[in-house]
Design an enzyme around this catalytic site. Structure first.
Site, mmCIF file in Angstrom:
data_model
loop_
_atom_site.group_PDB
_atom_site.id
_atom_site.type_symbol
_atom_site.label_atom_id
_atom_site.label_comp_id
_atom_site.label_asym_id
_atom_site.label_seq_id
_atom_site.Cartn_x
_atom_site.Cartn_y
_atom_site.Cartn_z
ATOM 1 N N ARG A 104 0.836 -1.190 0.000
ATOM 2 C CA ARG A 104 0.000 0.000 0.000
ATOM 3 C C ARG A 104 0.868 1.235 0.000
ATOM 4 N NH1 ARG A 104 -4.716 0.697 4.207
ATOM 5 N NH2 ARG A 104 -3.074 0.085 5.626
ATOM 6 N N THR A 108 -1.055 7.465 -1.010
ATOM 7 C CA THR A 108 -2.329 7.358 -1.729
ATOM 8 C C THR A 108 -3.219 6.255 -1.154
ATOM 9 O OG1 THR A 108 -1.433 5.721 -3.252
ATOM 10 C CG2 THR A 108 -1.175 8.027 -3.877
ATOM 11 N N ASP A 200 -1.372 -3.629 12.425
ATOM 12 C CA ASP A 200 -0.807 -4.058 11.142
ATOM 13 C C ASP A 200 -0.526 -5.560 11.203
ATOM 14 O OD1 ASP A 200 1.279 -4.765 9.143
ATOM 15 O OD2 ASP A 200 1.119 -2.640 8.650
ATOM 16 N N ASP A 203 3.109 -6.719 10.325
ATOM 17 C CA ASP A 203 4.066 -6.406 11.402
ATOM 18 C C ASP A 203 3.891 -7.352 12.578
ATOM 19 O OD1 ASP A 203 5.364 -4.377 10.108
ATOM 20 O OD2 ASP A 203 4.248 -2.763 11.067
HETATM 21 N N1 URA Z 1 -3.802 -3.781 6.959
HETATM 22 C C1 URA Z 1 -3.524 -4.178 8.228
HETATM 23 O O1 URA Z 1 -2.606 -4.956 8.458
HETATM 24 N N2 URA Z 1 -4.310 -3.718 9.219
HETATM 25 C C2 URA Z 1 -5.342 -2.874 9.019
HETATM 26 O O2 URA Z 1 -6.023 -2.483 9.977
HETATM 27 C C3 URA Z 1 -5.594 -2.466 7.689
HETATM 28 C C4 URA Z 1 -4.809 -2.928 6.686
#
Ligand code: URA
Length: 209
Positions: A104, A108, A200, A203
């Site tokens: 991502r 953007t 995330d 992560d």
């Molecule tokens: N990607 C993630 O890992 N967590 C989110 O909350 C949104 C996208």
């Protein structure tokens, strides 16, 4: 339009709550994600075709049901999707695994493709596209588009948590794709994270930050 299936089994929801907790470390997070992916696979494969075959038990000859029909490809969206692959493979060990790399753009929030390697017979396979977090739906829509370009016809999307925005995006761009999730959360925040979500996923799986 294909429906959204919320697989809200108590075992799945219990494990998901532990994953959501910010104090849960990567080892437990990974194990729980794999377990939930395995449990979700049980439901995702409910529509798989069976055929009757002749077998012989130690007692007598009989007819028994075996899986038939299309073979399966599991396609994780890198990197967080990797965390669900082993759980699915536990139940479908003969499945092939393709990979789609999208990240991502932090400015953007749009997905950028950097890798795509799929089984050569992808057009004949039943595809389980996996990504734990269906947030804006941008990555999922792009990955589905890419799969369709390569000839894929039967695609199921398997996510752990979805935001309503992500579901809407996939359903409007790809109404033929059935979506399976363990939970639908409230919304996205201004950074594109699912609220309450779990942070995330990549992560937390890989211990990066
Ligand atoms: N990607 C993630 O890992 N967590 C989110 O909350 C949104 C996208």
């Amino acid at each position: 339009m294909k429906k959204v299936v919320v697989i809200d089994h108590p075992l799945i929801l219990h494990k998901l709550s532990i994953m959501r907790d910010k104090n849960t470390g990567s080892k437990d997070f990974r194990e729980l994600l794999e377990e939930i992916a395995m449990l979700m696979t049980y439901e995702i494969t409910r529509s798989f075709q069976l055929e009757e075959v002749e077998i012989e038990t130690p007692i007598c000859k009989t007819k028994a049901k075996m899986l038939t029909g299309k073979k399966v490809a599991i396609v994780p969206i890198l990197r967080a999707g990797l965390g669900m692959v082993d759980g699915i493979l536990k139940l479908i060990p003969a499945a092939k695994v393709g990979h789609i790399g999208l990240y991502r753009d932090p400015e953007t929030l749009k997905p950028v493709e950097y890798y795509c390697k799929l089984p050569s017979d992808i057009s004949e396979r039943e595809i389980i596209l996996v990504d734990p977090m269906l947030a804006t739906g941008g990555s999922a829509c792009d990955a589905i588009h890419l799969l369709k370009e390569k000839g894929a016809k039967n695609i199921k999307l398997m996510c752990l948590i979805a935001a309503p925005e992500g579901i809407e995006a996939v359903q409007s761009s790809h109404p033929d794709v059935e979506i399976f999730v363990a939970a639908v959360d409230e919304r996205l925040n201004e950074h594109g994270y699912i609220v309450p979500g779990l942070g995330d996923a990549g992560d937390r799986i890989f211990g990066t930050k």
